[in-house]
Design an enzyme around this catalytic site. Structure first.
Site, PDB file in Angstrom:
ATOM      1  N   SER A 132      -6.632  -0.860   3.238  1.00  0.00           N
ATOM      2  CA  SER A 132      -4.923  -0.577   3.398  1.00  0.00           C
ATOM      3  C   SER A 132      -4.691   0.678   3.620  1.00  0.00           C
ATOM      4  CB  SER A 132      -4.146  -1.354   2.121  1.00  0.00           C
ATOM      5  OG  SER A 132      -4.913  -2.596   2.057  1.00  0.00           O
ATOM      6  N   LYS A 185       2.677   2.756  13.272  1.00  0.00           N
ATOM      7  CA  LYS A 185       2.304   1.687  12.640  1.00  0.00           C
ATOM      8  C   LYS A 185       3.027   0.398  12.736  1.00  0.00           C
ATOM      9  CE  LYS A 185       0.995   0.799   7.716  1.00  0.00           C
ATOM     10  NZ  LYS A 185       1.529  -0.793   7.570  1.00  0.00           N
ATOM     11  N   LYS A 204       5.865   6.171   5.846  1.00  0.00           N
ATOM     12  CA  LYS A 204       6.850   5.110   5.954  1.00  0.00           C
ATOM     13  C   LYS A 204       8.222   5.465   5.978  1.00  0.00           C
ATOM     14  CE  LYS A 204       4.498   1.200   5.145  1.00  0.00           C
ATOM     15  NZ  LYS A 204       4.883   0.391   3.808  1.00  0.00           N
ATOM     16  N   CYS A 232      48.120 -10.499   2.034  1.00  0.00           N
ATOM     17  CA  CYS A 232      47.257  -9.253   2.309  1.00  0.00           C
ATOM     18  C   CYS A 232      47.373  -8.412   0.921  1.00  0.00           C
ATOM     19  CB  CYS A 232      47.894  -8.434   3.256  1.00  0.00           C
ATOM     20  SG  CYS A 232      47.554  -6.793   3.710  1.00  0.00           S
ATOM     21  N   CYS A 285      46.046 -10.436   8.558  1.00  0.00           N
ATOM     22  CA  CYS A 285      47.408  -9.881   8.120  1.00  0.00           C
ATOM     23  C   CYS A 285      48.109  -9.754   9.481  1.00  0.00           C
ATOM     24  CB  CYS A 285      47.180  -8.673   7.656  1.00  0.00           C
ATOM     25  SG  CYS A 285      48.786  -7.757   7.121  1.00  0.00           S
TER      26      CYS A 285
HETATM   27  S1  IVH Z   1      -5.422   2.369  11.272  1.00  0.00           S
HETATM   28  C1  IVH Z   1      -7.384   1.712   6.871  1.00  0.00           C
HETATM   29  N1  IVH Z   1      -3.559   2.073  13.030  1.00  0.00           N
HETATM   30  O1  IVH Z   1      -1.638  -1.175   8.877  1.00  0.00           O
HETATM   31  C2  IVH Z   1      -6.617   1.058   8.026  1.00  0.00           C
HETATM   32  N2  IVH Z   1      -3.566   0.495  11.436  1.00  0.00           N
HETATM   33  O2  IVH Z   1      -1.530  -0.526   5.934  1.00  0.00           O
HETATM   34  C3  IVH Z   1      -6.361   1.878   9.020  1.00  0.00           C
HETATM   35  N3  IVH Z   1      -1.801  -1.000  11.072  1.00  0.00           N
HETATM   36  O3  IVH Z   1      -4.527  -2.815   7.996  1.00  0.00           O
HETATM   37  C4  IVH Z   1      -5.833   1.221  10.185  1.00  0.00           C
HETATM   38  N4  IVH Z   1      -0.513  -0.241  12.974  1.00  0.00           N
HETATM   39  O4  IVH Z   1      -3.118  -3.685   9.939  1.00  0.00           O
HETATM   40  C5  IVH Z   1      -3.972   1.735  11.887  1.00  0.00           C
HETATM   41  N5  IVH Z   1      -1.674   2.099  14.732  1.00  0.00           N
HETATM   42  C6  IVH Z   1      -2.058   1.729  13.550  1.00  0.00           C
HETATM   43  C7  IVH Z   1      -1.584   0.329  12.723  1.00  0.00           C
HETATM   44  C8  IVH Z   1      -2.308   0.066  11.809  1.00  0.00           C
HETATM   45  C9  IVH Z   1      -0.556  -0.811  12.069  1.00  0.00           C
HETATM   46  C10 IVH Z   1      -1.832  -1.773   9.940  1.00  0.00           C
HETATM   47  C11 IVH Z   1      -3.375  -2.068   9.941  1.00  0.00           C
HETATM   48  C12 IVH Z   1      -3.752  -1.761   8.601  1.00  0.00           C
HETATM   49  C13 IVH Z   1      -2.572  -1.575   7.966  1.00  0.00           C
HETATM   50  C14 IVH Z   1      -2.582  -0.601   6.763  1.00  0.00           C
END
Ligand code: IVH
Length: 673
Positions: free
Chosen positions: A83, A117, A320, A414, A433
Site C-alpha cells: 500500500s 492515483k 491525497k 414562512c 413562501c
Molecule cells: S504505484 C506500492 N500508481 O494505490 C504500490 N498505484 O495505495 C504503488 N494506485 O495498491 C503502486 N493508482 O492499487 C501506483 N498511478 C498509480 C496508482 C496506484 C492507483 C493504487 C494501487 C496501490 C494503491 C496504494
C-alpha cells in the site's frame, strides 16, 4: 462527555465501523463512503485517546486490513503488493523527501515520478513468453485471488504483449504488469440508471462495482460490465531491465497497455506540488475517480534500496486530496427560503472540516427527503461536500441514536415573513413562501445590487453570488464588502487572480453614485430613473431616507405607490440595520453636489431619441456638469431637449409650463461650454 457516555459512544462506533468493514471487505458492498468511515474511526480514536481505559484489543482502531474471499484459487504474489502511506500537503511531502534523503547517498539525484492515483482495485497480470497466463487480485498483499477468466474479458489489456522494437526482451520469460482495474464514472452511472429503471438497489460507487464485478464467478456477467485496466508497474526477474518508472510506463505503453499519459517526471517537491494543484480540479473531469496522486522515486534502484516500512514502500507516497465526507451531529433543523421562495429544510451542524473548509450547514432538500432519509435533530449524520456544491446530508447513522433525537416537523408558515406556506410540488413535497417581498430572497438582491445599472461590480454575476451564498460568505448586500481574497480562495470557482480581482472591484465601489445605490437597494417599483430623480432631489442618502410621502410625491415622475414603497423601505428596521451596517463598513453613496459645475442649478429633461448619445448618457453628462436630469417635465424644468420621434406628453407639458425647448445640438453646446 463523561466516561459513561464515552463508553456507550465508543461501543456504538465500534459496532458501526465493524459493520462497515464486513460489508466493504467481505461482501463487497458499501454501507457508507470510505471518508465517512474514516471520520467515524477518527472519532473513535479520539475518544480512545481521551479515555485510554476504553481501548480493547478488538477495537477497529487496533486492527489492520482485510480478509480474502473464498471461492477463487489463492495465489501467492511474486513480490508483495504494497500500500502507500498518505501525505496531505507540501510540508508532509518535504518531510518525506528529507526522510528518504537521509537513507540515500548524499549525491543521489532524486527525481519524482508522479501519476494520478486511480480509485479502482489493484491487480497483477502475469505474462509468460508474451502471453497472459494469470490475473491476480491484490488480496492481502501476499496472497490474492486468481481471477484470470474474468480479467481476460477486459478489452483494454492485451492478451498477448505487442511485439515492438526495443521492447522485445519483455516477450521472453516472465513479465508482470500491475495496475488498476476501473469502472468509468459514465459507465457506472449508466449501470445505475438501468438498475433504477428495474427498481433494483443501486451500486454504491464505481470502485466497489468494479471490485464486485471482478470477483463474480461468472465471466459472462463480467464481460457485460465495462471495465478498464490502467497499468502502473512493470516487474521482471532481473530488475535492471526496468531502470526507471518513466521507462516502465513507456515500455508498458509500447507493449499494449493503457497508461496514464498525464504521468510525469518532476525534479523537485515544488514542481510536484504545482502538479498536484493543477490536478485538484481537473481530476474531476477524468473518466474515473481519483483521490490523489502517487509520487515515486523515479530511479528504481534507489526506490528498492529504500525498502519497505510496514505495508508501504519508503520510496513512494500517496498525496491525497482532502476527503469530501465526514460525520457530525445535527444540532437543529431550520427552514430557509430560497430566491424563488422555495422553503428548504437545512441542517445546522456541529462544525466539521470537510475538504479543507468548515461546514456548519447542509441542505436537506425538501420535506419528503427528510422523511425518506429519516434525519432527526440530534442524529449523527454523514455530510458530503464536493467543490462549491452546497454540502448535503447523505444519511443518518441510526445505530448511533440514543433515543433523544427529535423528528423534524415542517413549519406551516414562512420563518421570515410568517406568510402561510403553499404546496408547490406534490411529488417531492416542496413548500413555498408565496410572498414576493419575503426578505429571504437574498440571492436576487445581491445580484441586482451588483448589476450594471446599480453598483456595476465586475465579476459578481449570478454564479458567483450563488457560490458565495452557498458557502455562507454573504447573506445580504452589505456582506460583500467584508469579503477577503482568502475566503474566496476556498471556493472552487476562484484562483488567486480572480479572487483578488473581485475583492478589488467590490472595494472600488464603496462610494457609489447615490442614484445607483438607491436603485441597487432593490426597493419595489424603483427603477434607475426614479432612483436618479430621488437622488437629484434629495442629494444625499441621509435626506432621502428621511423623505416623507409628500416630499416624494412632489418629485416629477414619483407617484403615490412609488412614494409609499420608498417610505416603507426606509422605515423597516431590518433595512435601517442594513444601512447602519453599510455605514460601519465605510460604504456610503456620494452626495450629489449642490454647487459647482457650469450647469449647476439647471434642470433638464429629454424627449425622443438623441443621435449622438443615449438618453442615459445624456443624463450622465448633464449631471457631470452639475445639472439635474429629470425623467419628466415639471414646473421647475428649465430645458426640454427634443430629439427624434418624440411623444406628445413631454412636449405638451413643456408648452404648458413654458419650458425652454432645445435641440440636441444646443444641448451639446451647453455641455461643451
Ligand atoms: S504505484 C506500492 N500508481 O494505490 C504500490 N498505484 O495505495 C504503488 N494506485 O495498491 C503502486 N493508482 O492499487 C501506483 N498511478 C498509480 C496508482 C496506484 C492507483 C493504487 C494501487 C496501490 C494503491 C496504494
Amino acid at each position: 462527555m463523561n466516561e459513561q457516555d464515552a463508553k456507550i459512544r465508543v461501543e456504538r462506533l465500534r459496532e458501526l465501523i465493524n459493520d462497515y468493514r464486513y460489508h466493504y471487505h467481505v461482501l463487497n458492498e458499501s454501507i457508507m463512503s470510505e471518508a465517512a468511515a474514516d471520520s467515524l474511526k477518527h472519532e473513535l480514536t479520539q475518544l480512545e485517546t481521551d479515555y485510554p481505559e476504553l481501548i480493547t484489543a478488538d477495537s477497529p482502531s487496533q486492527r489492520v486490513a482485510g480478509e480474502p474471499l473464498p471461492g477463487f484459487k489463492q495465489v501467492v504474489h511474486s513480490s508483495r503488493m504494497l500500500s502507500l502511506n498518505d501525505v496531505f500537503d507540501e510540508t508532509e511531502i518535504a518531510a518525506w523527501r528529507e526522510r528518504i534523503g537521509k537513507l540515500l547517498p548524499k549525491d543521489a539525484a532524486i527525481e519524482y515520478f508522479t501519476d494520478i492515483k486511480m480509485d479502482g482495485l489493484a491487480c497483477a497480470l502475469i505474462y509468460q513468453d508474451g502471453a497472459l497466463v494469470s490475473g491476480i487480485t491484490r488480496g492481502d498483499g501476499y496472497v490474492g485471488e486468481d481471477v484470470t477468466a474474468n480479467i481476460r474479458t477486459i478489452e483494454s489489456l492485451p492478451l498477448r504483449l505487442r511485439d515492438v522494437k526495443n521492447y522485445d526482451t519483455f516477450l521472453h520469460g516472465r513479465t508482470e504488469v500491475r495496475g488498476e482495474i476501473l469502472m468509468y464514472k459514465a459507465d457506472f452511472n449508466k449501470l445505475n440508471a438501468q438498475k433504477a429503471l428495474m427498481g433494483k438497489p443501486l451500486f454504491a460507487n464505481p470502485r466497489n462495482t468494479a471490485a464486485g464485478t471482478i470477483r463474480q464467478l461468472d465471466p459472462k456477467l463480467v464481460a457485460s460490465r465495462p471495465l478498464h485496466f490502467r497499468a502502473y508497474d512493470l516487474i521482471r526477474d532481473d530488475s535492471r531491465e526496468v531502470s526507471t518508472y518513466d521507462f516502465a510506463y513507456q515500455a508498458m505503453h509500447a507493449l499494449g497497455f493503457l497508461t496514464n499519459r498525464e504521468a510525469k517526471v518532476l525534479k523537485d517537491v515544488k514542481s510536484v506540488m504545482q502538479y498536484a494543484n493543477s490536478w485538484e480540479k481537473k481530476r474531476l473531469k477524468l473518466p474515473f475517480n481519483t483521490d490523489g496522486l502517487v509520487i515515486k522515486v523515479n530511479d528504481r534502484e534507489l526506490y528498492s534500496r529504500l525498502g519497505v516500512a510496514g505495508k508501504a514502500p519508503r520510496g513512494a507516497v500517496a498525496l491525497k486530496y482532502q476527503a469530501e465526507q465526514a460525520t457530525t451531529k445535527v444540532k437543529n433543523i431550520f427552514v430557509s427560503i430560497g430566491r424563488t421562495g422555495a422553503a428548504t429544510p437545512v441542517a445546522m451542524l456541529e462544525p466539521v472540516v470537510i475538504a479543507g473548509s468548515t461546514v456548519q450547514m447542509a441542505t436537506l432538500h425538501n420535506e419528503s427527503e427528510v422523511a425518506r432519509k429519516d434525519i432527526r435533530v440530534g442524529d449523527t449524520v454523514i455530510v458530503h461536500k464536493a467543490g462549491d456544491i452546497i454540502p448535503e446530508v447523505v444519511e443518518p447513522l441510526t445505530k448511533l441514536r440514543d433515543g433523544h433525537e427529535k423528528v423534524f416537523v415542517m413549519p406551516t408558515h414562512c420563518p421570515e415573513c410568517n406568510t402561510k406556506l403553499v404546496k408547490y410540488k406534490t411529488e417531492d413535497v416542496i413548500w413555498r413562501c408565496p410572498n414576493n417581498a419575503c426578505p429571504s430572497r437574498a440571492w436576487k438582491r445581491i445580484e441586482h445590487f451588483a448589476s450594471k445599472a446599480a453598483l456595476d461590480i465586475e465579476g459578481l454575476g449570478e454564479k458567483n453570488v450563488i457560490a458565495l451564498i452557498n458557502a455562507g460568505l454573504v447573506k445580504d448586500i452589505a456582506d460583500i464588502f467584508m469579503l477577503k481574497a482568502n475566503d474566496l480562495l476556498k471556493l472552487e470557482r476562484f484562483a488567486d487572480v480572480s479572487a483578488n480581482k473581485l475583492v478589488k472591484s467590490i472595494q472600488n465601489k464603496k462610494n457609489p453614485q447615490l442614484n445607483r445605490f438607491i436603485y441597487g437597494l432593490g426597493i419595489r417599483h424603483i427603477g434607475i430613473q426614479t432612483a436618479t430623480d430621488i437622488a437629484n432631489s434629495f442629494r444625499s442618502l441621509e435626506t432621502a431616507s428621511a423623505a416623507t410621502i409628500d416630499s416624494l410625491e412632489a418629485i416629477e415622475g414619483v407617484g403615490g405607490i412609488v412614494a409609499e414603497s420608498i417610505v416603507e423601505w426606509f422605515n423597516e428596521p431590518r433595512n435601517q440595520k442594513l444601512l447602519a451596517k453599510f455605514k460601519q463598513l465605510g460604504v456610503w453613496p456620494e452626495a450629489v453636489k449642490t454647487v459647482g459645475g457650469p450647469l449647476s442649478g439647471q434642470r433638464f429633461a429629454i424627449t425622443g431619441s438623441l443621435e449622438n448619445m443615449s438618453r442615459e448618457q445624456g443624463a450622465e453628462r448633464i449631471r457631470a456638469l452639475g445639472g439635474t436630469f429629470q425623467s419628466a417635465v415639471g414646473k421647475d424644468t428649465d430645458y426640454l431637449v427634443v430629439g427624434a420621434n418624440v411623444g406628445a406628453s413631454k412636449l405638451t407639458k413643456a408648452t404648458k409650463f413654458g419650458t425652454k425647448q432645445i435641440t440636441e445640438t444646443e444641448l451639446l453646446k451647453l455641455l461643451k461650454s
